[in-house]
Design an enzyme around this catalytic site. Sequence first.
Site: not given
Ligand code: AMP
Length: 217
Positions: A16, A92, A131, A162, A173
Amino acid sequence: MSAPIMIFLGTAGSGKGTQAQKLSENLDIIHLSTGDLLREARDNKTELGKAAESYIAAGDLVPDALILDLIKESLTDPKIREKGCILDGFPRTIAQAEGLSSLLEALSISLDKVFLFDISLEETIERLGGRRICATCHRIFHIKHNPATAESHPCDGNLKIRVDDTEEKIRYRYTVYQEQTAPLIDYYRSKLVTLDASEAPDKVYETIKGQIMALEE
Ligand code: AMP
């Protein structure tokens, strides 16, 4: 047709962010990644960042109310209406989707498409294990499939792994996604475009670009 408003839905490692970055650069569409916004807040030690830090590290979702406040601020930027927007990693949960729907309605903006990035857990483990993210420009690379070069990474900032990209966290996750985010597939059924996210990134890119162009016709 007004500028396109889209959601990118899919597990971590489904591509994404990579696709959103490329589309945003090439088509001048705003890329809103709640993950990027949260990591930035965490690194800058803001109140939101401090509240979100432990959730991010554990691979859990940050509470809906915090996310909705964060996205509200970003969505009210007039550039969203002018250029269009890719919502990457938001919503989400069903509560976030309902919150988004109210926000868009209040702003008289309509959602055009929801792209579902479909991929297996095994493939996401392989992808996320390699990554690397630039701490400065936030560009995403992969040590094997998309290494940083002078051309692809002009800022030459530090590449980081990360905290949530260990295999254990990736698996966790994935279960969080299945339980809390996958119900959105049905919620957005009428606007859904399912992509085979295991295909080569260039092919996935062309498919999404074709869909965006069709919206603008
Ligand atoms: P991502 O970079 O999208 O994989 O997000 C990394 C982390 O940020 C996730 O595992 C959550 O802890 C938090 N996070 C990102 N977007 C959201 C969201 N829309 N709702 C809740 N937590 C989020």
